[in-house]
Design an enzyme around this catalytic site. Structure first.
Site, PDB file in Angstrom:
ATOM      1  N   ASP A 189     -30.858 -27.681 -19.607  1.00  0.00           N
ATOM      2  CA  ASP A 189     -29.286 -27.939 -18.672  1.00  0.00           C
ATOM      3  C   ASP A 189     -29.721 -28.725 -17.880  1.00  0.00           C
ATOM      4  O   ASP A 189     -28.733 -29.504 -17.246  1.00  0.00           O
ATOM      5  CB  ASP A 189     -29.303 -26.455 -17.829  1.00  0.00           C
ATOM      6  CG  ASP A 189     -28.446 -25.459 -18.762  1.00  0.00           C
ATOM      7  OD1 ASP A 189     -28.197 -25.424 -20.212  1.00  0.00           O
ATOM      8  OD2 ASP A 189     -28.403 -24.516 -18.201  1.00  0.00           O
ATOM      9  N   GLN A 231     -31.448 -31.653 -18.110  1.00  0.00           N
ATOM     10  CA  GLN A 231     -31.141 -32.875 -18.677  1.00  0.00           C
ATOM     11  C   GLN A 231     -29.863 -33.397 -19.054  1.00  0.00           C
ATOM     12  O   GLN A 231     -29.350 -34.491 -18.708  1.00  0.00           O
ATOM     13  CB  GLN A 231     -32.038 -33.020 -20.106  1.00  0.00           C
ATOM     14  CG  GLN A 231     -33.452 -32.870 -19.856  1.00  0.00           C
ATOM     15  CD  GLN A 231     -34.183 -33.070 -21.428  1.00  0.00           C
ATOM     16  OE1 GLN A 231     -34.053 -31.801 -21.779  1.00  0.00           O
ATOM     17  NE2 GLN A 231     -35.038 -33.491 -21.523  1.00  0.00           N
ATOM     18  N   TYR A 232     -29.017 -32.435 -19.248  1.00  0.00           N
ATOM     19  CA  TYR A 232     -27.512 -32.443 -19.395  1.00  0.00           C
ATOM     20  C   TYR A 232     -26.902 -32.905 -17.998  1.00  0.00           C
ATOM     21  O   TYR A 232     -26.401 -33.650 -18.200  1.00  0.00           O
ATOM     22  CB  TYR A 232     -26.941 -30.926 -19.932  1.00  0.00           C
ATOM     23  CG  TYR A 232     -25.561 -31.057 -20.073  1.00  0.00           C
ATOM     24  CD1 TYR A 232     -25.029 -31.469 -21.459  1.00  0.00           C
ATOM     25  CD2 TYR A 232     -24.707 -30.879 -18.958  1.00  0.00           C
ATOM     26  CE1 TYR A 232     -23.533 -31.552 -21.514  1.00  0.00           C
ATOM     27  CE2 TYR A 232     -23.336 -30.923 -19.250  1.00  0.00           C
ATOM     28  CZ  TYR A 232     -22.734 -31.227 -20.324  1.00  0.00           C
ATOM     29  OH  TYR A 232     -21.517 -31.240 -20.715  1.00  0.00           O
ATOM     30  N   LYS A 280     -11.068 -10.581 -35.741  1.00  0.00           N
ATOM     31  CA  LYS A 280      -9.703 -11.066 -35.108  1.00  0.00           C
ATOM     32  C   LYS A 280     -10.138 -10.774 -33.816  1.00  0.00           C
ATOM     33  O   LYS A 280     -10.713  -9.930 -33.113  1.00  0.00           O
ATOM     34  CB  LYS A 280      -8.869  -9.704 -35.277  1.00  0.00           C
ATOM     35  CG  LYS A 280      -7.501  -9.764 -34.557  1.00  0.00           C
ATOM     36  CD  LYS A 280      -6.532  -8.787 -35.333  1.00  0.00           C
ATOM     37  CE  LYS A 280      -5.262  -9.030 -34.670  1.00  0.00           C
ATOM     38  NZ  LYS A 280      -5.308  -8.875 -33.314  1.00  0.00           N
ATOM     39  N   ARG A 313       1.218 -19.201 -26.668  1.00  0.00           N
ATOM     40  CA  ARG A 313       2.317 -19.058 -27.812  1.00  0.00           C
ATOM     41  C   ARG A 313       3.426 -18.538 -27.145  1.00  0.00           C
ATOM     42  O   ARG A 313       4.467 -18.963 -27.739  1.00  0.00           O
ATOM     43  CB  ARG A 313       1.535 -17.418 -28.581  1.00  0.00           C
ATOM     44  CG  ARG A 313       2.613 -17.004 -29.524  1.00  0.00           C
ATOM     45  CD  ARG A 313       1.951 -16.076 -30.354  1.00  0.00           C
ATOM     46  NE  ARG A 313       2.949 -15.364 -31.265  1.00  0.00           N
ATOM     47  CZ  ARG A 313       3.434 -14.426 -31.033  1.00  0.00           C
ATOM     48  NH1 ARG A 313       3.543 -13.558 -29.830  1.00  0.00           N
ATOM     49  NH2 ARG A 313       4.366 -13.980 -32.064  1.00  0.00           N
ATOM     50  N   LYS A 339      -6.367 -13.498 -44.942  1.00  0.00           N
ATOM     51  CA  LYS A 339      -5.335 -14.281 -45.280  1.00  0.00           C
ATOM     52  C   LYS A 339      -5.505 -14.840 -46.712  1.00  0.00           C
ATOM     53  O   LYS A 339      -6.553 -14.665 -47.320  1.00  0.00           O
ATOM     54  CB  LYS A 339      -5.518 -15.426 -44.274  1.00  0.00           C
ATOM     55  CG  LYS A 339      -5.606 -15.291 -42.971  1.00  0.00           C
ATOM     56  CD  LYS A 339      -5.902 -16.485 -42.029  1.00  0.00           C
ATOM     57  CE  LYS A 339      -5.831 -16.228 -40.815  1.00  0.00           C
ATOM     58  NZ  LYS A 339      -6.399 -17.218 -39.673  1.00  0.00           N
ATOM     59  N   CYS A 344      16.311  16.080 -13.629  1.00  0.00           N
ATOM     60  CA  CYS A 344      15.537  14.728 -13.633  1.00  0.00           C
ATOM     61  C   CYS A 344      14.723  14.495 -12.419  1.00  0.00           C
ATOM     62  O   CYS A 344      15.264  14.774 -11.184  1.00  0.00           O
ATOM     63  CB  CYS A 344      16.811  13.798 -13.865  1.00  0.00           C
ATOM     64  SG  CYS A 344      16.168  12.053 -13.734  1.00  0.00           S
TER      65      CYS A 344
HETATM   66  S1  IVH Z   1      -3.949 -15.985 -37.713  1.00  0.00           S
HETATM   67  C1  IVH Z   1       0.378 -16.715 -38.660  1.00  0.00           C
HETATM   68  N1  IVH Z   1      -6.497 -15.335 -37.150  1.00  0.00           N
HETATM   69  O1  IVH Z   1      -4.198 -12.011 -33.509  1.00  0.00           O
HETATM   70  C2  IVH Z   1      -0.976 -16.167 -38.382  1.00  0.00           C
HETATM   71  N2  IVH Z   1      -5.141 -14.730 -35.704  1.00  0.00           N
HETATM   72  O2  IVH Z   1      -2.300  -9.943 -33.322  1.00  0.00           O
HETATM   73  C3  IVH Z   1      -1.523 -16.802 -37.190  1.00  0.00           C
HETATM   74  N3  IVH Z   1      -5.838 -13.591 -33.687  1.00  0.00           N
HETATM   75  O3  IVH Z   1      -1.345 -14.097 -32.396  1.00  0.00           O
HETATM   76  C4  IVH Z   1      -2.816 -16.025 -36.729  1.00  0.00           C
HETATM   77  N4  IVH Z   1      -7.925 -13.576 -34.466  1.00  0.00           N
HETATM   78  O4  IVH Z   1      -3.547 -14.646 -31.585  1.00  0.00           O
HETATM   79  C5  IVH Z   1      -5.407 -15.478 -36.793  1.00  0.00           C
HETATM   80  N5  IVH Z   1      -8.781 -15.063 -36.901  1.00  0.00           N
HETATM   81  C6  IVH Z   1      -7.615 -14.881 -36.474  1.00  0.00           C
HETATM   82  C7  IVH Z   1      -7.403 -14.364 -35.415  1.00  0.00           C
HETATM   83  C8  IVH Z   1      -5.993 -14.151 -35.044  1.00  0.00           C
HETATM   84  C9  IVH Z   1      -7.217 -13.293 -33.414  1.00  0.00           C
HETATM   85  C10 IVH Z   1      -4.771 -13.437 -32.727  1.00  0.00           C
HETATM   86  C11 IVH Z   1      -3.607 -14.309 -32.947  1.00  0.00           C
HETATM   87  C12 IVH Z   1      -2.476 -13.830 -33.326  1.00  0.00           C
HETATM   88  C13 IVH Z   1      -2.984 -12.299 -32.916  1.00  0.00           C
HETATM   89  C14 IVH Z   1      -2.116 -11.529 -33.972  1.00  0.00           C
END
Ligand code: IVH
Length: 677
Positions: A45, A47-48, A127, A148, A302, A418
């Site tokens: 760190d 050196q950085y 995820k 987003r 995917k 209510c």
């Molecule tokens: S792909 C159209 N890959 O999860 C698909 N999303 O619950 C594009 N996310 O809005 C997303 N890790 O923000 C993708 N390895 C990953 C991800 C990921 C987290 C999030 C992303 C998405 C949300 C949906």
């Protein structure tokens, strides 16, 4: 002795300094990448810091050599005024969820049916629990970053994103990077940074962040990039958006290419040959997820090849080539301290348990829904009981069962009035829910407004729950329509309301006037009609007028519309009060943007690539127009492309079309083809 500088020497010096600055910049950039992207630092760190300080000093003496991609420029000196909007070139969709292996197999069945005889493989990746960000690189330089938002438009958070050192300001091998490259990924807060931050906040007596996701989101929405810089956020790239030329023809390879460009890509991304392998990987990760130094809430699966992704396409909200597997809920034990009754937007009374705070899956849980009074009876939950709670979809805490009844506790009495407006209550037709019978119940109105303004509906960001409470309590707002008559001078008289906030609120409300039709339908709060059904209705009828005319028979012809739903829609539109409200909203300038009805199949079987700027369409509406006429859009030109629709400033796609001999048409020809805008 007085020295007159020799102009020749001065020139030499300046040149040397410029060179040294360039050297330092690329050296620091390389070490950032080694540290933040490759996880393999080569220097200490200290050196950085020495390199960094030398650069800072030279730039101070020679401000003419400061460039925007310099590592010293990550944190801007001054706070920003607010966040501008950025419209995404390609919508940022969400992902559908699955929760078990059967649902994953169902997903695979749908994929295999759509891909017919084609062989396909999956890519499976963690995820990340953070928030989605889109980064735009032009000629290798980071030019903007957006959240987003609602999927179409997000906040411009460039100043804050630049402070994240894992995100390169300049791509490696920038000369060979595509001219335009939009990288999408997740900004997240590593577990350690999160724990440190909360410790600091606790010491300072500030409220704690519930989980790393909230901490990351909160940190990106700060107006002072200096504070964001201190938050130690990080980033993983997981997709590309708009690109001037694709990096590869499949997802896995694209990720490798992004890595080569200096972007952080998760090292646990793997290919899987079939759904059984996917399931095995998901189950394995559920066990070892805690070993990671960032939080993951599931896995993302995917289809690898882009041409196969294109065949599968997307619904309005999520792609059909991608699914998430959410890890099962974690459980915790706690005690019911008291039970409140909440009134929902349709008057349904819901019992809610106040709990002894307990940590569950990364958050401290204090309340849990008990759903309805039958459920309360079934669970036999009483104040004082020890219970097990879990989070549905890792978000909404709920009571699962009683583990120990204290015996002394009283059975909870189902209310006869209510709790908010004291009107009598009644069991509804289903026999499950108890409703407040007062159509003018204040609590219902507040909930309706909250839902109307919500993210999945009209998306009026500035109209939060506290403001809605004030607006209703002061009598300023009695219906959705009243929102559109709000005046600046009335708003600034509310508690804790500055000029700037009042302006923001009015702008937010104004912008909501032209939301897509499906959002407006969803916002009305018709019982049983959520976003997905609203989308189906908007697609089918194309306009509010047509939808309002539809009878039950007509509605039942639509795929996905069952009898209860058809009845709900008909009941809603046959109530004069609702029609009056809609007419009032239209009169006040609310003008939902209609999706054209699927009018022709003139483009059936055609794959169209759109490039450049069009005069009569934005990205979304041109895609819709193509879809509505039976065609399909694709983002890359190949021999299979039927034609390229080229607007002004069309770039590499047009070149590629000419190269491959693919037909090119202009906007006028296109409009003539489909018969309307
Ligand atoms: S792909 C159209 N890959 O999860 C698909 N999303 O619950 C594009 N996310 O809005 C997303 N890790 O923000 C993708 N390895 C990953 C991800 C990921 C987290 C999030 C992303 C998405 C949300 C949906």
């Amino acid at each position: 002795m007085h020295n007159t500088p020799n102009p020749f020497n001065l020139f030499m010096m300046a040149n040397d300094i410029k060179k040294r600055i360039e050297q330092l910049k690329s050296e620091i950039c390389r070490h950032d990448s080694l540290y933040y992207v490759q996880n393999a630092p080569q220097i200490s760190d200290r050196q950085y810091d020495e390199l960094f300080n030398e650069l800072k000093q030279l730039e101070k003496e020679h401000p003419e050599f400061v460039t925007p991609d310099s590592p010293t420029q990550r944190v801007s000196e001054k706070p920003i005024d607010g966040f501008k909007n950025i419209t995404h070139a390609v919508p940022m969709l969400s992902i559908d969820n699955t929760y078990n292996s059967d649902e994953l197999k169902e997903f695979d069945d749908r994929v295999s049916k759509a891909l017919e005889t084609l062989q396909y493989e999956y890519v499976i990746e963690p995820k990340i629990d953070g928030l989605a960000i889109s980064l735009s690189y032009e000629n290798g330089l980071l030019v903007s970053a957006a959240t987003r938002g609602d999927g179409t438009t997000g906040d411009d958070v460039t100043a804050n994103v630049k402070t994240i050192k894992a995100i390169p300001l300049k791509l490696m091998d920038a000369e060979n990077a595509p001219e335009i490259l939009e990288v999408r990924g997740e900004v997240y807060m590593p577990k350690k940074a999160f724990a440190d931050l909360n410790r600091l906040r606790a010491d300072a007596g500030e409220p704690l962040f519930a989980n790393p996701r909230n901490a990351a989101a909160g940190s990106l929405k700060l107006l002072d990039p200096k504070i964001t810089a201190a938050r130690k956020l990080s980033f993983f790239a997981y997709a590309t958006g708009r690109v001037s030329s694709p990096l590869a023809d499949n997802h896995f390879q694209t990720m490798q290419e992004l890595k080569k460009l200096g972007l952080p890509v998760n090292s646990n991304i793997k290919k899987a040959r079939n759904i059984d392998e996917v399931i095995k990987t998901c189950l394995a990760w559920d066990k070892k997820k805690t070993s990671l130094d960032y939080q993951i809430d599931g896995m993302v699966i995917k289809i690898n090849r882009f041409d196969q992704q294109d065949i599968l396409g997307a619904t309005g909200r999520a792609p059909r080539w991608c699914i998430s597997y959410k890890f099962p809920a974690e459980q915790a034990q706690t005690v019911i301290e008291s039970i409140d009754v909440q009134v929902g937007k349709t008057g349904i009374l819901t019992p809610v348990a106040n709990l002894t705070p307990v940590k569950l899956a990364g958050t401290v849980v204090k309340r849990a829904s008990l759903h309805n009074f039958d459920e309360l009876k079934r669970l036999n939950v009483k104040v004082g009981d020890k219970v097990i709670i879990e989070k549905a979809g890792e978000i909404i805490p709920q009571v699962v069962k009683v583990v120990e009844s204290t015996g002394s506790a009283q059975e909870f009495k189902v209310p006869k009035k209510c709790p908010e407006c004291k009107a009598p209550v009644k069991k509804d037709d289903s026999g499950v829910y108890i409703r407040c019978t007062n159509k003018d119940c204040i609590a219902q109105l507040k909930e309706k407004l909250r839902y109307f303004a919500g993210k999945g509906q009209m998306n009026i960001d500035s109209l939060g729950p506290a403001l809605i409470n004030q607006l209703v309590d002061t009598g300023s707002v009695k219906s959705f329509a009243d929102l559109y008559t709000l005046q600046f001078h009335a708003l600034v008289q509310l508690e804790r309301m500055g000029d700037k906030s009042a302006e923001n609120i009015l702008t937010g409300i104004e912008q909501s006037k032209t939301r897509p039709l499906w959002r407006f339908i969803a916002a009305l709060g018709i019982p049983n009609i959520g976003g997905q059904l609203a989308e189906i209705l908007a697609d089918e009828f194309g306009s509010l007028e047509e939808l309002m005319k539809a009878n039950a028979d007509r509605l039942l012809q639509i795929d996905g519309i069952a009898e209860t739903i058809a009845k709900s829609v008909c009941d809603y539109f046959s109530d004069k009060k609702n029609i009056d409200l809609i007419n009032e909203l239209l009169k006040l300038g609310v003008k939902p943007v209609s999706s054209a009805k699927k009018t022709s199949s003139i483009l059936a079987g055609k794959t169209i690539v759109v490039t450049g700027t069009l005069e009569n369409f934005n990205r979304q509406s041109i895609e819709r127009a193509i879809k509505d006429n039976g065609g399909k859009t694709s983002s890359s030109v190949s021999k299979k492309t039927s034609f390229v629709l080229a607007g002004s400033n069309a770039g590499s796609k047009l070149d590629k079309a000419n190269q491959l001999g693919v037909e090119v048409i202009d906007e006028k020809q296109f409009i003539k083809m489909i018969g309307s805008v």
